[in-house]
Design an enzyme around this catalytic site. Structure first.
Site, short mmCIF file in Angstrom:
data_model
loop_
_atom_site.label_atom_id
_atom_site.label_comp_id
_atom_site.label_asym_id
_atom_site.label_seq_id
_atom_site.Cartn_x
_atom_site.Cartn_y
_atom_site.Cartn_z
N LYS A 173 0.76 81.54 121.94
CA LYS A 173 0.91 82.81 122.57
C LYS A 173 -0.12 83.60 122.00
O LYS A 173 -0.57 84.28 120.94
CB LYS A 173 2.36 83.67 121.94
N GLU A 384 -6.55 99.31 106.08
CA GLU A 384 -7.47 98.76 106.97
C GLU A 384 -7.34 99.49 108.33
O GLU A 384 -6.66 100.20 108.80
CB GLU A 384 -6.61 97.36 107.57
#
Ligand code: NAD
Length: 479
Positions: A173, A384
Site C-alpha cells: 500500500k 519532528e
C-alpha cells in the site's frame, strides 16, 4: 484526468468501493489524477489471490525468483526517465533528485536483493557433542508493505524486493499522496514476467485501506515506514495478533559539528543533509549542533550557502529545491515556524511561504529556514517537523554535545563531524541512533542494518536483518 487503479492478480482493477481521492501536483497545487480509496473488500481479494499464488512462488527456486527481480530492475531501468518525471510531479521534488537518487535507488534495491538473497542459505551449526543443528528459513506467506510519500518508489521497492526475494507474496500500500510510480510499477512487473498474484498493489488512505491490511488475519507480517504516531497505532493493532512487525518511523536527527572537522566538506554536506528534498527525508538533519568556538563562522557561511540554493519549479533541471509534498504538510511546517518564534527563536533565514511565478504560482513552497536561539528541550527542538527547517544549537564540549543529541525521544540518524577518530568513535558509541555517519551523510551499503532506536523504529531493514524479518526460522537438531 487520469484514473489510477489497483493492481491485483496481475491486472489493473477498479476499487470495489468505487471511491477515489484527488492526487495533487505540489508544484502547481492542482489535481492531476484520482487514486482509489480501497476498502476491506479490495484488500480481502488481494490477500486471497496472494495466498493462491504463494504455493508456487514459495516453491520457485531462489535462483528463478532472483532472475525475475533482476528483470523487474532492468525494465525499471529502461523506463527511468519517465519514472523520474512521475516521481517529481507527485512529490514536488526536483527532477534532478528523482533522476539521481529516487529511481536509481529503486533499481538498485531490486538488483541488490536479487543478488544478496543467494547468500541467504540454510545455516548449519555443529556443537561440541556432535549434534548437528540445521537452521532453515522459510517465507511467511502473505505480507503487507506500507510506505510513505517522501521517497515513494525508493521505499516501496526497499520493502517489496526482500519480501519477494525470499518467497513471500506481497500486498503493498503506497502513500495515497504519491501513488503514481507504484501504479506504473504494475506494468513493469507484468513485462518482467512476475507471476500473477505475487505482488498486489492496493491504493488508499491509512484508514480504511492500510488498516484493513494491518488487521487482516492472513497477513503474516507488516513492514511499515511512516510517522511515529501511525506506527504506534499499527503496533497497538497487531500486538494481539502476533504478527511480525517492522517499524521505520520519524526522527529529529542531529549533526554534531566539532571545531576540528574538515570545515569545507562539513559545510557543503550539512547544507545538503538539511535541505535535500526540502528537508523531507527521514534522515535529514534537523538540529545542527555546533561547537561554540566556531559558531560565528559557521552561522555566516551556512547562511551564505543556503542563500545559494536554487529554489524553483521541480521540473526544471536547474532546480535543487522544490515544493512541499502536500498542503497539510506545508501547513504543519508553517505552524512549527510560528511555534519556534513563539518559543523565542530567531529566524536567521527563510520562514515564509515562497511565491513563484507562472506555472507554480499556486504551488506549495516554503523557504529554506534557519532558526537560532532555542534551548534543546523546547518543542521546536524535540518534535519532528519534516520540512526545510533547521535549528542551530551551540555546545561547549563532547559531553554536552552527546547530552543534547540524546535529549529527544527519537533515535534515527546522526552525523558527526571531527577529524579526531577517537573522538568520533566515543561520540558514535554514545549517541542513541540506529544510523551514524561520521564525516559523511546518506552513504549506504545495503548489506548494513538500517533503522531507528527509541520512537524512531522497531527492527531493522537492509541485508540479513530484513531477510530474517521476512522469514520464519526453524532449527532442526540431529544428534
Ligand atoms: P504516515 O504515517 O502518515 O503514512 C505512512 C503510510 O502509512 C501511508 O501509506 C499511509 O496511508 C499509511 N497509514 C496511515 N495511517 C495508517 C493506519 N492507521 N494503518 C495503516 N496504514 C496507515 O507518514 P507519512 O506522512 O506518509 O510520512 C512521513 C513520515 O515518515 C515522517 O515521520 C518520516 O520521518 C517518516 N519516514 C521514516 C523513514 C524511516 O526509514 N525511518 C523513512 C521515510 C519516512
Amino acid at each position: 484526468m487520469e484514473n489510477i487503479t489497483n493492481f491485483i492478480n496481475g491486472e489493473y482493477v477498479e476499487p470495489l468501493t468505487d471511491k477515489y481521492l484527488d492526487v495533487f501536483e505540489p508544484a502547481t497545487g492542482k489535481v492531476y489524477a484520482q487514486v482509489p480509496s480501497s476498502g476491506l473488500a479490495d484488500v480481502e481479494i488481494a490477500v486471497d489471490v496472494a495466498q493462491a499464488a504463494f504455493g508456487n512462488w514459495s516453491r520457485t527456486s531462489m535462483e528463478d525468483r532472483a532472475t525475475i527481480l533482476n528483470h523487474i530492475s532492468e525494465r525499471l531501468h529502461e523506463r527511468s526517465d519517465e519514472m523520474a518525471v512521475y516521481e517529481s510531479r507527485d512529490t514536488g521534488k526536483p527532477i534532478s533528485l528523482a533522476r539521481t537518487v529516487d529511481i536509481p535507488r529503486a533499481i538498485t534495491n531490486l538488483r541488490f536483493f536479487a543478488e544478496y538473497v543467494r547468500s541467504f542459505e540454510v545455516e548449519t551449526i555443529l556443537d561440541g557433542n556432535n549434534s548437528l543443528n540445521r537452521v532453515s528459513r522459510s517465507p511467511l506467506g502473505v505480507v503487507g508493505c506500507i510506505s510513505p510519500w517522501n521517497l515513494p518508489l525508493y521505499l516501496f521497492t526497499w520493502k517489496i524486493a526482500p519480501a519477494l526475494a525470499v518467497g513471500n507474496c506481497v500486498i503493498a500500500k503506497p502513500s495515497e499522496i504519491t501513488p503514481y510510480t507504484a501504479f506504473k510499477f504494475g506494468e513493469i512487473c507484468v513485462d518482467a514476467g512476475l507471476p500473477e498474484g505475487v505482488l498486489n498493489i492496493v491504493h488508499g488512505p491509512g484508514v480504511p485501506t492500510g488498516d484493513a491490511l494491518v488487521t487482516h488475519h492472513d497477513v503474516k507480517a507488516i513492514s511499515f515506514t511512516g510517522g511515529t504516531d501511525t506506527g504506534k497505532i499499527i503496533a497497538g493493532k497487531v500486538s494481539s495478533m502476533f504478527k511480525k512487525l517492522s517499524l521505520e518511523m520519524g526522527g529529529k536527527n542531529p549533526a554534531i559539528i566539532f571545531s576540528d572537522c574538515n570545515y569545507e566538506k562539513m559545510l557543503e554536506t550539512v547544507v545538503r543533509s538539511s535541505f535535500s528534498n526540502q528537508g523531507q527525508i527521514c534522515l535529514c538533519t534537523s538540529r545542527i549542533l555546533v561547537q561554540d568556538n566556531i559558531m560565528g563562522r559557521f552561522r555566516s557561511d551556512f547562511i551564505r550557502k543556503v542563500d545559494d540554493i536554487q529554489a524553483g519549479d521541480p521540473i526544471q533541471d536547474s532546480t535543487d529545491f522544490g515544493a512541499i509534498s502536500s498542503e497539510v504538510q506545508r501547513e504543519k511546517i508553517m505552524d512549527y515556524i510560528a511555534l519556534a518564534k513563539s518559543e523565542g527563536g530567531k529566524v536567521l533565514r527563510g520562514g515564509l511561504l515562497m511565491n513563484l511565478a507562472g506555472r507554480c504560482e499556486n504551488g506549495w513552497f516554503i523557504e529554506p529556514t534557519i532558526i537560532e536561539g532555542l534551548g534543546p528541550l523546547c518543542r521546536t527542538n524535540q518534535e519532528e517537523i519534516f520540512g526545510p527547517v533547521v535549528t542551530l544549537i551551540p555546545f561547549k564540549n563532547e559531553t554536552e554535545a552527546i547530552e543534547i543529541a540524546n535529549s529527544t525521544e527519537y533515535g534515527l540518524s546522526a552525523t558527526i563531524w571531527t577529524e579526531d577518530p577517537e573522538k568520533a568513535n566515543r561520540v558514535s558509541d554514545s549517541v542513541e541512533s540506529g544510523v551514524i555517519w561520521v564525516n559523511c551523510w546518506m552513504v549506504r551499503d545495503l548489506r548494513t542494518p538500517f533503522g531507528g532506536m527509541k520512537r524512531s523504529g522497531l527492527g531493522r531493514e537492509g541485508g540479513d536483518d530484513i531477510l530474517r524479518f521476512f522469514t520464519e526460522s526453524k532449527n532442526i537438531c540431529t544428534a
